[in-house]
Scaffold this motif. Sequence first.
Motif, PDB file in Angstrom:
ATOM      1  N   SER A  59      15.392 -20.687 -69.452  1.00  0.00           N
ATOM      2  CA  SER A  59      14.369 -20.027 -68.620  1.00  0.00           C
ATOM      3  C   SER A  59      13.623 -18.996 -69.466  1.00  0.00           C
ATOM      4  O   SER A  59      14.071 -18.636 -70.569  1.00  0.00           O
ATOM      5  N   THR A  85       5.160  -5.486 -64.710  1.00  0.00           N
ATOM      6  CA  THR A  85       5.490  -6.832 -65.174  1.00  0.00           C
ATOM      7  C   THR A  85       6.480  -7.426 -64.189  1.00  0.00           C
ATOM      8  O   THR A  85       6.978  -6.729 -63.300  1.00  0.00           O
ATOM      9  N   PHE A  86       6.779  -8.722 -64.369  1.00  0.00           N
ATOM     10  CA  PHE A  86       7.837  -9.328 -63.568  1.00  0.00           C
ATOM     11  C   PHE A  86       9.177  -8.697 -63.964  1.00  0.00           C
ATOM     12  O   PHE A  86       9.386  -8.319 -65.123  1.00  0.00           O
ATOM     13  N   VAL A 131       4.402  -7.146 -72.989  1.00  0.00           N
ATOM     14  CA  VAL A 131       4.137  -8.296 -72.119  1.00  0.00           C
ATOM     15  C   VAL A 131       2.648  -8.630 -72.195  1.00  0.00           C
ATOM     16  O   VAL A 131       1.811  -7.733 -72.097  1.00  0.00           O
ATOM     17  N   ALA A 159       5.491 -15.021 -71.338  1.00  0.00           N
ATOM     18  CA  ALA A 159       5.815 -15.925 -70.228  1.00  0.00           C
ATOM     19  C   ALA A 159       4.554 -16.402 -69.508  1.00  0.00           C
ATOM     20  O   ALA A 159       4.484 -17.545 -69.059  1.00  0.00           O
ATOM     21  N   GLN A 160       3.551 -15.524 -69.415  1.00  0.00           N
ATOM     22  CA  GLN A 160       2.332 -15.864 -68.661  1.00  0.00           C
ATOM     23  C   GLN A 160       1.186 -16.254 -69.577  1.00  0.00           C
ATOM     24  O   GLN A 160       0.057 -16.400 -69.102  1.00  0.00           O
ATOM     25  N   SER A 185       7.902 -18.832 -70.704  1.00  0.00           N
ATOM     26  CA  SER A 185       8.521 -19.354 -69.477  1.00  0.00           C
ATOM     27  C   SER A 185       7.773 -20.608 -69.066  1.00  0.00           C
ATOM     28  O   SER A 185       6.544 -20.655 -69.135  1.00  0.00           O
ATOM     29  N   PHE A 187       8.399 -21.728 -65.934  1.00  0.00           N
ATOM     30  CA  PHE A 187       8.506 -21.655 -64.473  1.00  0.00           C
ATOM     31  C   PHE A 187       7.342 -22.466 -63.887  1.00  0.00           C
ATOM     32  O   PHE A 187       6.246 -22.446 -64.440  1.00  0.00           O
ATOM     33  N   ALA A 198      12.811 -23.533 -67.156  1.00  0.00           N
ATOM     34  CA  ALA A 198      12.881 -23.801 -68.597  1.00  0.00           C
ATOM     35  C   ALA A 198      12.177 -22.664 -69.326  1.00  0.00           C
ATOM     36  O   ALA A 198      11.318 -21.991 -68.750  1.00  0.00           O
ATOM     37  N   TYR A 315       2.043  -6.605 -59.053  1.00  0.00           N
ATOM     38  CA  TYR A 315       3.367  -6.498 -58.498  1.00  0.00           C
ATOM     39  C   TYR A 315       3.369  -5.319 -57.540  1.00  0.00           C
ATOM     40  O   TYR A 315       2.705  -4.314 -57.822  1.00  0.00           O
TER      41      TYR A 315
HETATM   42  C1  LIG Z   1       6.166 -11.618 -67.593  1.00  0.00           C
HETATM   43  C2  LIG Z   1       7.344 -12.501 -67.284  1.00  0.00           C
HETATM   44  N1  LIG Z   1       8.487 -12.349 -67.981  1.00  0.00           N
HETATM   45  C3  LIG Z   1       9.552 -13.121 -67.757  1.00  0.00           C
HETATM   46  C4  LIG Z   1       9.529 -14.114 -66.795  1.00  0.00           C
HETATM   47  C5  LIG Z   1      10.770 -14.878 -66.547  1.00  0.00           C
HETATM   48  O1  LIG Z   1      10.619 -16.259 -66.665  1.00  0.00           O
HETATM   49  P1  LIG Z   1      11.541 -17.259 -65.834  1.00  0.00           P
HETATM   50  O2  LIG Z   1      11.116 -17.187 -64.400  1.00  0.00           O
HETATM   51  O3  LIG Z   1      11.240 -18.577 -66.457  1.00  0.00           O
HETATM   52  O4  LIG Z   1      12.954 -16.853 -66.021  1.00  0.00           O
HETATM   53  C6  LIG Z   1       8.349 -14.321 -66.057  1.00  0.00           C
HETATM   54  C7  LIG Z   1       8.181 -15.382 -65.056  1.00  0.00           C
HETATM   55  O5  LIG Z   1       8.708 -15.718 -64.139  1.00  0.00           O
HETATM   56  C8  LIG Z   1       7.243 -13.478 -66.294  1.00  0.00           C
HETATM   57  O6  LIG Z   1       6.114 -13.627 -65.580  1.00  0.00           O
END
Ligand SMILES: Cc1ncc(COP(=O)(O)O)c(C=O)c1O
Length: 371
Positions: A59, A85-86, A131, A159-160, A185, A187, A198, A315
């Motif tokens: 992931s 961020t996420f 990020v 990831a994005q 990511s 996702f 993944a 967020y």
């Molecule tokens: C900025 C960021 N970091 C990390 C992740 C984590 O990725 P995952 O959901 O594949 O674990 C995400 C996405 O979901 C993300 O948007």
Amino acid sequence: MNVPLLDLVAQFRSIKDEVLPAVMAVIERQGFIMGPEVAQLEAAVAQVSNARHAIGCASGTDALLLPLKALDLKPGDEVITTPFTFFATAGAIHNAGGTPVFVDIEPSTFNISPAAVEAAIGPRTRGIVAVHLFGQMAAMEALVPMAARHGLALIEDAAQSIGARRKVDGTWRMAGELGSVGTLSFFPSKNLGAYGDAGMMVTQDDALADRLRRLRLHGGSKQYFHDEVGFNSRLDTLQAAVLLAKLSHLADWSAARARHATRYTEAFAGHPAVCPPRTDPANVHIFNQYTIRVPRRDELQAHLKAKGIGNSIYYPLSLHLQPCFAHLGYAGGSLPMAEAATEQVISLPVYPELTEAQQQAVIDAVLDFYA
Ligand SMILES: Cc1ncc(COP(=O)(O)O)c(C=O)c1O
């Protein structure tokens, strides 16, 4: 008109004939663990990211966790990151044994402020996680030399932002190319999304690549022999087959997102209430999200919902104010740019298959609300 935030069913219909045979080939072979598709995808993503190595994992969260584990953090070691961020970005720092140190963002791009990072570097700082939020890269031309000067790891959470690029000292650099490691990511909602979880790590560093390959496989380079304790974090072969089939479409999909973004920004230009996102002129933005700032955001959200227009708040609560990080002692108001963003942002549908009529319905619904 109903407009979803994302329409993965429409995407699947357009590529069904490419994806299903690729998945069936894995099933026919019954080769689910580290099949050849994983290495093929790693080679292809390394090329997209201008990286010597790409290492698949389970992931985007694990793609952050493994390189943070490779820093061998001791209690009290700090890793500086953005609070906007996420959650996974900061959760991975915590789970790797580090203390997240949150610093404020640049209001125009929502990305981490290099000046704020510099001000937060102290004797316990071990790394920086920058990020590349919503699809555009952070200011790597400032962060790369800063990390080098202070002997810090620089992890790019991309990831994005797969395929995003930035002009750094006159040369185009891909997301993940310049940091110690870049993390991706897959996702399902990402520009390149799997049919499950993944992720992938990219790096130019041969020794780090070896360590990450071990860490994803229980810490051993040879089966049943373990140099350290690692994880079970392989990239699933079925997901690799899906992603390989989809990868040839990524550039077109990201270009379609960027075209939709331009159309929104033209429609909102000069509006007294709606503030479209700014693309830093040094960036090619891949628009994983199209995120506006508005007054009365929650009322707009209710209005869009009533009209059947998909949207989301990325967020709603800055990470420095999350209950799980209360022990870190951040007060409300301590990171004002991030906190303001959490109150003002709303993301609109920008997926590649969005039709002109659908997009017009989104624009009309937003403009009606403020009329
Ligand atoms: C900025 C960021 N970091 C990390 C992740 C984590 O990725 P995952 O959901 O594949 O674990 C995400 C996405 O979901 C993300 O948007």
